[in-house]
Design an enzyme around this catalytic site. Structure first.
Site, PDB file in Angstrom:
ATOM      1  N   LYS A  78      51.168  57.925  36.503  1.00 55.57           N
ATOM      2  CA  LYS A  78      50.897  56.660  37.213  1.00 55.57           C
ATOM      3  C   LYS A  78      49.423  56.581  37.611  1.00 55.57           C
ATOM      4  O   LYS A  78      48.784  55.544  37.466  1.00 55.57           O
ATOM      5  CB  LYS A  78      51.797  56.570  38.463  1.00 55.57           C
ATOM      6  CG  LYS A  78      51.891  55.165  39.019  1.00 55.57           C
ATOM      7  CD  LYS A  78      52.796  55.085  40.252  1.00 55.57           C
ATOM      8  CE  LYS A  78      54.184  55.601  39.986  1.00 55.57           C
ATOM      9  NZ  LYS A  78      55.119  55.257  41.086  1.00 55.57           N
ATOM     10  N   LYS A  90      54.353  64.799  44.742  1.00 60.20           N
ATOM     11  CA  LYS A  90      55.427  64.064  45.415  1.00 60.20           C
ATOM     12  C   LYS A  90      56.143  65.045  46.331  1.00 60.20           C
ATOM     13  O   LYS A  90      56.071  66.263  46.148  1.00 60.20           O
ATOM     14  CB  LYS A  90      56.398  63.517  44.352  1.00 60.20           C
ATOM     15  CG  LYS A  90      57.213  62.337  44.788  1.00 60.20           C
ATOM     16  CD  LYS A  90      56.583  61.000  44.448  1.00 60.20           C
ATOM     17  CE  LYS A  90      57.451  59.862  44.880  1.00 60.20           C
ATOM     18  NZ  LYS A  90      56.915  58.556  44.561  1.00 60.20           N
ATOM     19  N   SER A 156      52.999  49.967  51.829  1.00 53.44           N
ATOM     20  CA  SER A 156      52.587  49.962  50.416  1.00 53.44           C
ATOM     21  C   SER A 156      53.624  49.303  49.505  1.00 53.44           C
ATOM     22  O   SER A 156      53.344  49.041  48.332  1.00 53.44           O
ATOM     23  CB  SER A 156      52.293  51.396  49.941  1.00 53.44           C
ATOM     24  OG  SER A 156      53.429  52.203  50.102  1.00 53.44           O
ATOM     25  N   SER A 274      60.945  48.614  39.858  1.00 57.56           N
ATOM     26  CA  SER A 274      60.095  49.559  40.596  1.00 57.56           C
ATOM     27  C   SER A 274      60.622  50.983  40.586  1.00 57.56           C
ATOM     28  O   SER A 274      59.878  51.914  40.885  1.00 57.56           O
ATOM     29  CB  SER A 274      59.960  49.118  42.060  1.00 57.56           C
ATOM     30  OG  SER A 274      61.114  49.495  42.796  1.00 57.56           O
TER      31      SER A 274
HETATM   32  N1  LIG Z   1      57.986  51.917  48.250  1.00 55.91           N
HETATM   33  C1  LIG Z   1      57.095  51.843  47.281  1.00 55.91           C
HETATM   34  O1  LIG Z   1      55.988  51.305  47.456  1.00 55.91           O
HETATM   35  C2  LIG Z   1      57.395  52.394  45.929  1.00 55.91           C
HETATM   36  C3  LIG Z   1      58.696  52.645  45.513  1.00 55.91           C
HETATM   37  N2  LIG Z   1      58.920  53.080  44.246  1.00 55.91           N
HETATM   38  C4  LIG Z   1      60.285  53.345  43.792  1.00 55.91           C
HETATM   39  O2  LIG Z   1      61.075  52.147  43.913  1.00 55.91           O
HETATM   40  C5  LIG Z   1      62.416  52.503  44.254  1.00 55.91           C
HETATM   41  C6  LIG Z   1      62.799  51.817  45.567  1.00 55.91           C
HETATM   42  O3  LIG Z   1      61.897  52.239  46.588  1.00 55.91           O
HETATM   43  P1  LIG Z   1      61.966  51.643  48.083  1.00 55.91           P
HETATM   44  O4  LIG Z   1      62.289  50.191  48.003  1.00 55.91           O
HETATM   45  O5  LIG Z   1      60.733  52.107  48.737  1.00 55.91           O
HETATM   46  O6  LIG Z   1      63.210  52.439  48.659  1.00 55.91           O
HETATM   47  P2  LIG Z   1      64.164  52.030  49.893  1.00 55.91           P
HETATM   48  O7  LIG Z   1      64.764  53.281  50.376  1.00 55.91           O
HETATM   49  O8  LIG Z   1      63.430  51.177  50.849  1.00 55.91           O
HETATM   50  O9  LIG Z   1      65.278  51.130  49.171  1.00 55.91           O
HETATM   51  C7  LIG Z   1      66.181  51.624  48.228  1.00 55.91           C
HETATM   52  C8  LIG Z   1      67.377  50.702  48.250  1.00 55.91           C
HETATM   53  O10 LIG Z   1      68.251  51.089  47.185  1.00 55.91           O
HETATM   54  C9  LIG Z   1      69.579  51.135  47.691  1.00 55.91           C
HETATM   55  N3  LIG Z   1      70.328  52.068  46.858  1.00 55.91           N
HETATM   56  C10 LIG Z   1      70.347  53.427  46.902  1.00 55.91           C
HETATM   57  N4  LIG Z   1      71.176  53.905  45.968  1.00 55.91           N
HETATM   58  C11 LIG Z   1      71.675  52.834  45.311  1.00 55.91           C
HETATM   59  C12 LIG Z   1      72.586  52.681  44.237  1.00 55.91           C
HETATM   60  N5  LIG Z   1      73.148  53.735  43.641  1.00 55.91           N
HETATM   61  N6  LIG Z   1      72.886  51.440  43.823  1.00 55.91           N
HETATM   62  C13 LIG Z   1      72.336  50.345  44.432  1.00 55.91           C
HETATM   63  N7  LIG Z   1      71.471  50.433  45.452  1.00 55.91           N
HETATM   64  C14 LIG Z   1      71.145  51.663  45.880  1.00 55.91           C
HETATM   65  C15 LIG Z   1      69.430  51.575  49.143  1.00 55.91           C
HETATM   66  O11 LIG Z   1      70.559  51.226  49.916  1.00 55.91           O
HETATM   67  C16 LIG Z   1      68.179  50.805  49.562  1.00 55.91           C
HETATM   68  O12 LIG Z   1      68.482  49.505  50.034  1.00 55.91           O
HETATM   69  C17 LIG Z   1      62.446  54.036  44.317  1.00 55.91           C
HETATM   70  O13 LIG Z   1      62.810  54.546  43.058  1.00 55.91           O
HETATM   71  C18 LIG Z   1      61.008  54.392  44.617  1.00 55.91           C
HETATM   72  O14 LIG Z   1      60.678  55.698  44.200  1.00 55.91           O
HETATM   73  C19 LIG Z   1      57.916  53.233  43.332  1.00 55.91           C
HETATM   74  C20 LIG Z   1      56.636  52.987  43.676  1.00 55.91           C
HETATM   75  C21 LIG Z   1      56.242  52.625  45.020  1.00 55.91           C
HETATM   76  O1  LIG Z   2      53.596  54.002  47.397  1.00 56.65           O
HETATM   77  C1  LIG Z   2      53.161  55.025  47.944  1.00 56.65           C
HETATM   78  O2  LIG Z   2      53.106  55.158  49.179  1.00 56.65           O
HETATM   79  C2  LIG Z   2      52.632  56.167  47.127  1.00 56.65           C
HETATM   80  C3  LIG Z   2      52.835  56.037  45.677  1.00 56.65           C
HETATM   81  C4  LIG Z   2      54.121  56.605  45.224  1.00 56.65           C
HETATM   82  O3  LIG Z   2      54.646  57.526  45.759  1.00 56.65           O
HETATM   83  C5  LIG Z   2      54.777  56.012  44.071  1.00 56.65           C
HETATM   84  O4  LIG Z   2      54.174  55.129  43.452  1.00 56.65           O
HETATM   85  O5  LIG Z   2      55.895  56.407  43.733  1.00 56.65           O
END
Ligand SMILES: NC(=O)C1=CN([C@@H]2O[C@H](COP(=O)(O)OP(=O)(O)OC[C@H]3O[C@@H](n4cnc5c(N)ncnc54)[C@H](O)[C@@H]3O)[C@@H](O)[C@H]2O)C=CC1
Ligand SMILES: O=C(O)CCC(=O)C(=O)O
Length: 380
Positions: A78, A90, A156, A274
């Site tokens: 990335k 990570k 972020s 994402s």
């Molecule tokens: N937060 C960020 O800026 C970034 C996030 N990501 C990736 O995006 C994805 C989501 O991240 P966030 O939104 O930050 O996480 P989050 O924890 O805020 O949200 C994840 C959501 O997915 C739901 N979930 C979990 N297991 C599930 C399943 N089996 N089926 C349906 N829903 C399910 C949860 O209940 C929750 O609402 C992850 O894979 C993360 O690594 C990637 C880059 C940056």
């Molecule tokens: O979004 C972040 O805070 C860091 C970047 C990251 O961990 C990701 O892109 O999965």
């Protein structure tokens, strides 16, 4: 060697075998706060490791290790794809984010991060929030993405969601000849920090949504938001998230969801989301291609958050972050084009680009410290 020693040696070998590509793994154990975490540093060729920290109730230490190894490798790619001067790292915390979190646990985590002395910077990911890292930042300067009031660049997931929207536009342009998001149907899996914002923006753009989350309160929240916008969402549960016909599948929860079973079920034209590590293995990129489903390499589409936190380490500038996040659109179009020209998968085309940048980066190695980057101070 006694039996215990032999067992210990075999465990060590297993971990070392698993980390063949990785530079360093730190196992963190703090009984007084209940913290059990693993930090993985994959590759610091381009600069110090940077990557979020995930909290999940992993079934075993092996599962947690597997996840952090895959996630940290993804961060190396990335960073290379986004052309930021950081490397892949990570962290994962083993525990249920709904019940096991405490401020003390995140302070203990901050101390472990600090012990790496600038080799690893971290912030939010799945299951963790900016508030958690306000606690961690009391112990170390190596925390990113905390609220602006605490000197960070804020949540972020905002630029991450924006990057997904640009990814969807580039994909629509490639498939339908127009980047217009309206009048298309999207299935969103996961309505957390990123998925909710993507859903909101798609509704605002006039798109039709199927939504899915294991957490009912997230479903209720998007239904409420849709109502405010005078719109509606259809809820799909269980396997329906893979079997429902739509234009684009937008995974915003777990990785590994594109696998032998789900590829057979998918009735979409593209996968753009994402979630990190969407393909269970690279072979699944080939299987999507054979089925005529366009795959947007996840580490390109979801780089908005990385772009913001990397920028924070140079001295945060919002305009610069927005501009770089917008460039995801052109980078993705270029990868789609290369994949088509060379008759390879989109993930192969993206990986090739990143591996070239890593090779080029090796030549600069002797010129900089792997623990610090200069501030740009542009825009001041
Ligand atoms: N937060 C960020 O800026 C970034 C996030 N990501 C990736 O995006 C994805 C989501 O991240 P966030 O939104 O930050 O996480 P989050 O924890 O805020 O949200 C994840 C959501 O997915 C739901 N979930 C979990 N297991 C599930 C399943 N089996 N089926 C349906 N829903 C399910 C949860 O209940 C929750 O609402 C992850 O894979 C993360 O690594 C990637 C880059 C940056
Ligand atoms: O979004 C972040 O805070 C860091 C970047 C990251 O961990 C990701 O892109 O999965």
């Amino acid at each position: 060697m006694n039996a215990m020693k032999a067992q210990e040696a075999s465990v060590e070998l297993t971990v070392l075998e698993k980390m063949q590509e990785h530079e360093q793994i730190v196992f963190c154990n703090d009984p007084s706060t209940g913290l059990k975490a693993i930090i993985a540093i994959h590759n610091t060729t381009l600069g110090p490791a940077l990557g979020g920290c995930r909290m999940r109730p992993y079934a075993s230490m092996d599962e947690a290790l597997e996840d952090v190894l895959r996630l940290s490798k993804g961060m190396t790619y990335k960073c290379a794809a986004a052309d930021v001067d950081f490397g892949g790292g990570k962290a994962v915390i083993i525990g249920d984010p709904l019940t096991d979190k405490t401020p003390a646990m995140f302070r203990a985590f901050g101390q472990f991060v600090d012990s790496l002395n600038g080799r690893f910077y971290t912030g939010t990911d799945m299951g963790t929030s900016t508030e958690d890292f306000v606690h961690a930042s009391r112990e170390t300067n190596c925390i990113v993405g905390i609220p602006e009031a605490y000197g960070g660049s804020g949540d972020s997931s905002v630029p991450t969601a924006l990057g997904v929207i640009y990814g969807l536009k580039a994909t629509n342009k490639t498939i339908f000849g127009s980047e217009d998001l309206s009048g298309k149907t999207y299935i969103i899996q996961g309505l957390g920090k990123v998925g909710f914002k993507v859903a909101e923006q798609l509704l605002e753009a006039g798109a039709d949504l199927y939504v899915n989350d294991i957490n009912l309160s997230s479903i209720k929240a998007i239904q409420e938001r849709a109502k405010q916008l005078g719109r509606n969402v259809d809820v799909v549960s269980g396997d329906e998230v893979y079997t429902t016909a739509a234009d684009v599948f937008v995974p915003c929860a777990l990785g590994g969801i594109i696998n032998d079973v789900t590829i057979d079920q998918l009735k979409v034209k593209a996968v753009v989301g994402s979630a990190n590590n969407q393909l269970l293995t690279e072979k699944h990129g080939q299987m999507l291609k054979q089925k005529g489903i366009l795959f947007a390499p996840d580490y390109m589409v979801n780089a908005g958050g990385l772009i913001q936190v990397a920028d924070e380490l140079y001295g945060y500038n919002k305009e610069r972050v927005l501009k770089k996040t917008k460039s995801i659109y052109d980078s993705l179009l270029e990868v789609y084009k290369q994949a088509r020209l060379d008759d390879i998968t989109t993930i192969q085309a993206a990986n090739r680009l990143c591996e070239k940048r890593l090779e080029d980066g090796k030549r600069l190695n002797s010129f900089f410290s792997h623990t610090r980057r200069p501030k740009w101070n542009i825009g001041k």
